[in-house]
Design an enzyme around this catalytic site. Structure first.
Site, PDB file in Angstrom:
ATOM      1  CG  HIS A 104      -1.867   1.209   1.198  1.00 47.25           C
ATOM      2  ND1 HIS A 104      -2.930   1.289   0.333  1.00 47.25           N
ATOM      3  CD2 HIS A 104      -1.864   2.360   1.911  1.00 47.25           C
ATOM      4  CE1 HIS A 104      -3.566   2.450   0.521  1.00 47.25           C
ATOM      5  NE2 HIS A 104      -2.933   3.117   1.472  1.00 47.25           N
ATOM      6  CB  SER A 105       1.051   4.295   0.334  1.00 45.94           C
ATOM      7  OG  SER A 105       1.390   5.648   0.134  1.00 45.94           O
ATOM      8  CB  ILE A 106       5.994   4.174   0.152  1.00 44.31           C
ATOM      9  CG1 ILE A 106       7.467   3.974  -0.229  1.00 44.31           C
ATOM     10  CG2 ILE A 106       5.770   3.698   1.581  1.00 44.31           C
ATOM     11  CD1 ILE A 106       7.841   4.487  -1.588  1.00 44.31           C
ATOM     12  N   GLY A 108       3.447  -0.246  -2.172  1.00 48.56           N
ATOM     13  CA  GLY A 108       3.148  -0.737  -3.512  1.00 48.56           C
ATOM     14  C   GLY A 108       4.335  -0.587  -4.442  1.00 48.56           C
ATOM     15  CB  SER A 132      -3.185  -1.062  -2.203  1.00 51.08           C
ATOM     16  OG  SER A 132      -4.172  -0.420  -1.442  1.00 51.08           O
TER      17      SER A 132
END
Length: 264
Positions: A104-106, A108, A132
């Site tokens: 998720h975020s970084i 990802g 994500s």
């Protein structure tokens, strides 16, 4: 020989000398293994509540980066290439069965570059990659945040809505958390995308309907990075929809894991 040894954490022995455990097992099971990579400042705690909602045949692991939770005393890493290099070696201990990577975020971006590094080193790809709340890697980064003055940096953290207000307003806690947050944003801000052939594994892209930081155009760009199937799903919530819409996110994740297991 430097005299350092690996250690066992969560029942998984990492054989690489001189490394703390990068992989924490949140729940053991016999089926496909999901390895989660958290957002900036996050750790395995992000994924522990998932164990109660995922099907019982899915094993759940989480990446623990230096500087957080069980590795609080370690210096956080500020270069994404260094994170991927270390993680690609450490994760070999859990590649004994099909894995699904979720970031998720970084997280990802780390998951994506880790997948490419695993392909380069071992000819191995996960059976599925989830990215994500993360812009496609070729997207423009936008404003650089990691070296902003504290007041400006904290204002951006408030806008992201990922750090609890009581933590942001607690000077002692923020003194501990700021170096980790800055290091994680440095991973993003100093990242340089390099062209490589698309992956063979399918990619699923998740986004938040009210995410002002990562809009649909930045998510749709992930399509070019796979030769396999690509699908995207939007959930209710802002950048941290993985918390506010956790049940829906895990339902979608579970469905893909079930399909991936059937195809192995």
């Amino acid at each position: 020989m430097d005299g350092r040894t690996g250690r066992e954490d969560g029942g998984i022995m990492l054989t690489t000398a001189g490394r703390q455990s990068w992989i924490v097992t949140c729940r053991r099971a016999e089926g496909v293994r999901v390895v989660g990579i958290p957002y900036a400042g996050g750790g395995p705690a992000m994924f522990r509540s998932w164990a109660q909602e995922l099907p019982s045949n899915i094993e759940l692991c989480a990446v623990q980066l230096p500087g957080r939770e069980g590795r609080m005393k370690e210096e956080p890493i500020r270069d994404l290439r260094d994170v991927v290099d270390e993680l690609a070696e450490a994760i070999t201990g859990v590649l004994d069965r099909p894995i699904v990577l979720f970031g998720h975020s970084i997280g990802g971006l780390i998951a994506f570059e880790l997948t490419r590094e695993l392909r380069r080193r071992y000819g191995f790809e996960p059976v599925h990659l989830f990215v994500s709340g993360c812009p496609a890697p070729q997207s423009s980064i936008g404003e650089l945040l990691y070296d902003l003055p504290d007041a400006e940096f904290l204002e951006h953290m408030r806008r992201f809505n990922g750090t609890p207000k009581e933590v942001l307003e607690h000077p002692e806690l923020m003194q501990l958390l700021l170096p980790v947050l800055r290091a994680d944003f440095a991973l993003r801000d100093t990242y340089e995308y390099r062209e490589e052939p698309p992956l063979d594994c399918p990619i699923s892209c998740f986004g938040g309907m009210d995410d002002r930081e990562v809009d649909f155009a930045k998510l749709e760009g992930w399509r070019r990075h796979t030769n396999g199937s690509f699908e995207w799903t939007m959930f209710q919530g802002d950048h941290f929809f993985v918390r506010s819409s956790q049940t829906a996110v895990l339902d979608a994740l579970s469905l893909v894991c079930t399909r991936a297991t059937a195809q192995v």
